[in-house]
Design a protein around this motif. Structure first.
Motif, PDB file in Angstrom:
ATOM      1  N   UNK A  58       0.930  -0.659   0.028  1.00  0.00           N
ATOM      2  CA  UNK A  58       0.386  -0.164  -0.522  1.00  0.00           C
ATOM      3  C   UNK A  58       0.673   1.356  -0.055  1.00  0.00           C
ATOM      4  N   UNK A  59       1.670   1.534   0.943  1.00  0.00           N
ATOM      5  CA  UNK A  59       2.879   2.385   1.459  1.00  0.00           C
ATOM      6  C   UNK A  59       3.603   2.944  -0.491  1.00  0.00           C
ATOM      7  N   UNK A  60       3.632   1.476  -1.058  1.00  0.00           N
ATOM      8  CA  UNK A  60       4.617   2.140  -2.665  1.00  0.00           C
ATOM      9  C   UNK A  60       3.424   1.978  -3.550  1.00  0.00           C
ATOM     10  N   UNK A  63       6.076   4.741   5.742  1.00  0.00           N
ATOM     11  CA  UNK A  63       5.631   4.648   7.298  1.00  0.00           C
ATOM     12  C   UNK A  63       5.118   6.171   8.203  1.00  0.00           C
ATOM     13  N   UNK A  64       6.059   6.560   7.973  1.00  0.00           N
ATOM     14  CA  UNK A  64       5.868   8.038   8.638  1.00  0.00           C
ATOM     15  C   UNK A  64       5.241   9.122   8.444  1.00  0.00           C
ATOM     16  N   UNK A  65       5.165   9.045   6.732  1.00  0.00           N
ATOM     17  CA  UNK A  65       4.326  10.068   6.209  1.00  0.00           C
ATOM     18  C   UNK A  65       2.998   9.901   6.273  1.00  0.00           C
ATOM     19  N   UNK A 115      -2.294  11.252  12.644  1.00  0.00           N
ATOM     20  CA  UNK A 115      -2.062  12.020  13.558  1.00  0.00           C
ATOM     21  C   UNK A 115      -2.879  12.946  13.770  1.00  0.00           C
ATOM     22  N   UNK A 116      -2.862  13.686  12.376  1.00  0.00           N
ATOM     23  CA  UNK A 116      -3.442  15.278  11.734  1.00  0.00           C
ATOM     24  C   UNK A 116      -4.146  14.936  11.904  1.00  0.00           C
ATOM     25  N   UNK A 117      -5.239  14.290  11.164  1.00  0.00           N
ATOM     26  CA  UNK A 117      -6.480  14.665  10.709  1.00  0.00           C
ATOM     27  C   UNK A 117      -7.166  15.191  11.193  1.00  0.00           C
ATOM     28  N   UNK A 118      -8.059  15.616  10.564  1.00  0.00           N
ATOM     29  CA  UNK A 118      -9.427  16.327  11.755  1.00  0.00           C
ATOM     30  C   UNK A 118     -10.476  15.138  11.900  1.00  0.00           C
ATOM     31  N   UNK A 145      -5.578   0.020   7.669  1.00  0.00           N
ATOM     32  CA  UNK A 145      -4.119   0.459   7.826  1.00  0.00           C
ATOM     33  C   UNK A 145      -4.391   1.675   8.593  1.00  0.00           C
ATOM     34  N   UNK A 146      -4.243   2.189   9.475  1.00  0.00           N
ATOM     35  CA  UNK A 146      -3.855   2.888  10.398  1.00  0.00           C
ATOM     36  C   UNK A 146      -3.739   2.139  11.922  1.00  0.00           C
ATOM     37  N   UNK A 147      -4.579   1.203  11.937  1.00  0.00           N
ATOM     38  CA  UNK A 147      -4.456   0.177  12.602  1.00  0.00           C
ATOM     39  C   UNK A 147      -2.859  -0.665  12.540  1.00  0.00           C
ATOM     40  N   UNK A 148      -3.224  -1.132  11.504  1.00  0.00           N
ATOM     41  CA  UNK A 148      -2.038  -1.331  10.780  1.00  0.00           C
ATOM     42  C   UNK A 148      -0.021  -1.184  11.097  1.00  0.00           C
ATOM     43  N   UNK A 149      -0.259   0.402  10.222  1.00  0.00           N
ATOM     44  CA  UNK A 149       0.633   1.396  11.450  1.00  0.00           C
ATOM     45  C   UNK A 149       0.952   1.607  12.446  1.00  0.00           C
ATOM     46  N   UNK A 150       0.193   1.613  13.327  1.00  0.00           N
ATOM     47  CA  UNK A 150       0.408   1.580  14.808  1.00  0.00           C
ATOM     48  C   UNK A 150       0.951   0.165  15.625  1.00  0.00           C
ATOM     49  N   UNK A 151       0.310  -1.178  14.894  1.00  0.00           N
ATOM     50  CA  UNK A 151       0.584  -2.127  15.181  1.00  0.00           C
ATOM     51  C   UNK A 151       1.613  -2.714  15.208  1.00  0.00           C
TER      52      UNK A 151
END
Length: 292
Positions: free
Chosen positions: A237-239, A245-247, A253-256, A285-291
């Motif tokens: 997905x990132x590719x 991942x950081x971006x 994190x900044x999402x309204x 995707x968010x859960x996977x990034x954090x996990x």
């Protein structure tokens, strides 16, 4: 040879006064006159009067009828149809609020009056302007973002159903307030500036299709966000979207949260299931990034 105004009145069923008014108003072309100054009309005037009467009966204004010489009749009727449909939509919204208010026991509450006031000041033109201002302010001068929002224009403020529930009415009013919020617009524009400046719409669409497919397949297959398999999917997905991942995590994190609320309100108004597939996909995707 021609028809006197009296004869034309008998043939068309209109009064002499009405025919004279249409002539003086420029809706009916100026007729020929006899040596004595009497108006003489022809068959084309009789046909024109029948058309004028029909158009007036369905509500077409005189200025529009007067312009028929320069425009196709089909165009005039199409414009009028759109105007009628707009009026119907406005009346249906007002009817829905009135009905919901009167269906309750007791006198109308302050909230009921607020609904009526809001609907009273929001006609089709105002709702269209609300969408346009939202698109212009959030889209800014970033072409891809502006084009994407333009294509989402009709989706972001759907019409109320003919028989809306109280929840749908409240969702519609909340959505109007949200789209009108300057703070919300500023927030969306700031948060998405960097992301959209680096992309064109066609590339984003292609990447988003892959993102949705990968994430939803993972959800349906029961892939746990913290599993090694999830890590492989996440990397694909990132590719595809060209982010680290950081971006991407910083974006979450900044999402309204009001952005997600906007689409939840749309779902309530339309009566469609919530959460919608994009929300489910991005949630995984968010859960996977954090996990990971």
């Amino acid at each position: 040879m021609g028809y006197t105004i009296g004869r034309l009145a008998k043939l068309t069923g209109l009064t002499v006064k009405t025919i004279r008014f249409y002539s003086d108003a420029g809706v009916l072309p100026e007729p020929e006159r006899t040596a004595a100054g009497y108006r003489l009309y022809g068959d084309q005037d009789r046909v024109r009067l029948e058309l004028i009467r029909t158009l007036r009966e369905i509500g077409v204004d005189l200025a529009t009828i007067r312009s028929l010489g320069d425009r196709e009749l089909r165009d005039v009727l199409d414009l009028h149809l759109r105007a009628v449909e707009t009026q119907i939509g406005s009346l249906q919204r007002t009817r829905a609020v009135l009905k919901a208010t009167l269906d309750r026991d007791g006198d109308p509450a302050e909230e009921d009056l607020r609904r009526l006031h809001t609907l009273g000041r929001l006609g089709a033109a105002e709702l269209g302007a609300l969408r346009d201002v939202f698109i212009d302010e959030v889209g800014g001068d970033v072409p891809a973002r502006h084009e994407w929002l333009t294509q989402m224009r009709e989706c972001m403020l759907p019409d109320l159903p003919e028989e809306p529930t109280a929840a749908q009415l409240d969702a519609w009013l909340e959505l109007v307030d949200l789209l009108a919020s300057e703070d919300f617009r500023d927030s969306l524009r700031r948060q998405s500036e960097e992301y959209w400046e680096e992309r064109d719409l066609a590339t984003w669409r292609e990447a988003n299709v892959q993102l949705m497919r990968e994430a939803l397949d993972a959800v349906r297959a029961g892939v746990e966000p913290g599993s090694p398999e999830a890590g492989v999917i996440l990397q694909r997905i990132l590719s595809a979207i060209g982010q680290s991942r950081e971006e991407m995590l910083r974006g979450f994190d900044e999402h309204d949260p009001r952005a997600a609320r906007l689409w939840e309100l749309v779902s309530i108004i339309k009566g469609t299931p919530w959460p919608a597939e994009p929300t489910i996909a991005y949630g995984w995707i968010e859960a996977a990034l954090r996990a990971q």
